[in-house]
Design an enzyme around this catalytic site. Structure first.
Site, PDB file in Angstrom:
ATOM      1  N   HIS A   5      33.019 -38.271 -47.689  1.00  0.00           N
ATOM      2  CA  HIS A   5      32.434 -37.096 -49.013  1.00  0.00           C
ATOM      3  C   HIS A   5      31.903 -36.386 -48.745  1.00  0.00           C
ATOM      4  CE1 HIS A   5      29.776 -40.208 -47.364  1.00  0.00           C
ATOM      5  NE2 HIS A   5      28.672 -39.021 -47.609  1.00  0.00           N
ATOM      6  N   ARG A   9      22.193 -32.023 -51.949  1.00  0.00           N
ATOM      7  CA  ARG A   9      20.902 -32.751 -53.062  1.00  0.00           C
ATOM      8  C   ARG A   9      20.289 -31.886 -53.776  1.00  0.00           C
ATOM      9  NH1 ARG A   9      20.335 -31.945 -47.207  1.00  0.00           N
ATOM     10  NH2 ARG A   9      19.673 -34.899 -46.213  1.00  0.00           N
ATOM     11  N   GLU A  62      28.644 -36.589 -53.385  1.00  0.00           N
ATOM     12  CA  GLU A  62      27.530 -37.193 -52.857  1.00  0.00           C
ATOM     13  C   GLU A  62      26.497 -36.497 -53.887  1.00  0.00           C
ATOM     14  OE1 GLU A  62      24.327 -38.481 -50.067  1.00  0.00           O
ATOM     15  OE2 GLU A  62      27.098 -38.997 -49.224  1.00  0.00           O
ATOM     16  N   ASN A  66      16.040 -37.066 -54.473  1.00  0.00           N
ATOM     17  CA  ASN A  66      14.954 -37.464 -53.312  1.00  0.00           C
ATOM     18  C   ASN A  66      14.128 -37.175 -54.255  1.00  0.00           C
ATOM     19  OD1 ASN A  66      16.088 -37.714 -50.451  1.00  0.00           O
ATOM     20  ND2 ASN A  66      16.287 -35.899 -50.583  1.00  0.00           N
ATOM     21  N   GLU A 123      29.167 -36.612 -40.574  1.00  0.00           N
ATOM     22  CA  GLU A 123      28.132 -37.134 -40.384  1.00  0.00           C
ATOM     23  C   GLU A 123      29.343 -38.436 -40.075  1.00  0.00           C
ATOM     24  OE1 GLU A 123      26.482 -41.647 -43.185  1.00  0.00           O
ATOM     25  OE2 GLU A 123      27.554 -39.715 -43.727  1.00  0.00           O
TER      26      GLU A 123
END
Length: 146
Positions: A5, A9, A62, A66, A123
């Protein structure tokens, strides 16, 4: 290696879902809320990828929301690319041997972060769970940001 993915944000989850789902046409494949970490993750995929996204957890976008307001300067709203790997220790060693800084070592045998030459976070996730913690990774500190 398998592409998983891309994380972005978002400041307003409802407005973002309206854009990505109602306007762009993506579908929600999974959602995860973490009250302790104060964030919500919403995984979206293209309609034709829905079965694969639910089965393989890929390929997806994704959205990370937050709960506490934050300004995303310098491209911080773009999070990272994520890949599942067969052996996280072997991949990290190959990268380290190639001069790549391991920003977040795979201390847990599951997750690591590195950065591209253009400062993009990557990642790495151990496929099918986690490996047993192992040195030198288990005691290696974080370096920089990811």
């Amino acid at each position: 290696m398998k592409y998983l993915h891309t994380m972005v944000r978002v400041r307003d989850l409802d407005a973002s879902l309206d854009f990505y789902v109602n306007k762009l046409g993506l579908v929600e494949a999974n959602r995860f809320e973490n009250a302790g970490g104060r964030f919500t993750l919403v995984f979206l995929c293209a309609p034709d990828d829905a079965d694969r996204a639910k089965e393989d957890r890929a390929p997806m976008v994704e959205l990370t929301y937050n709960w506490d307001p934050e300004d995303y300067d310098g491209g911080r709203n773009f999070g990272h690319l994520a890949y599942a790997v067969d052996d996280i220790y072997a991949v990290c060693q190959r990268l380290k041997d190639g001069g790549v800084t391991i920003n977040r070592p795979p201390r847990d045998g599951h997750m690591a972060f590195v950065r591209s030459p253009d400062n993009i976070s990557i990642e790495l996730l151990q496929k099918d769970g986690s490996l047993a913690p192992a040195e030198p990774w288990a005691s290696m500190p974080n370096v920089g940001a990811w």
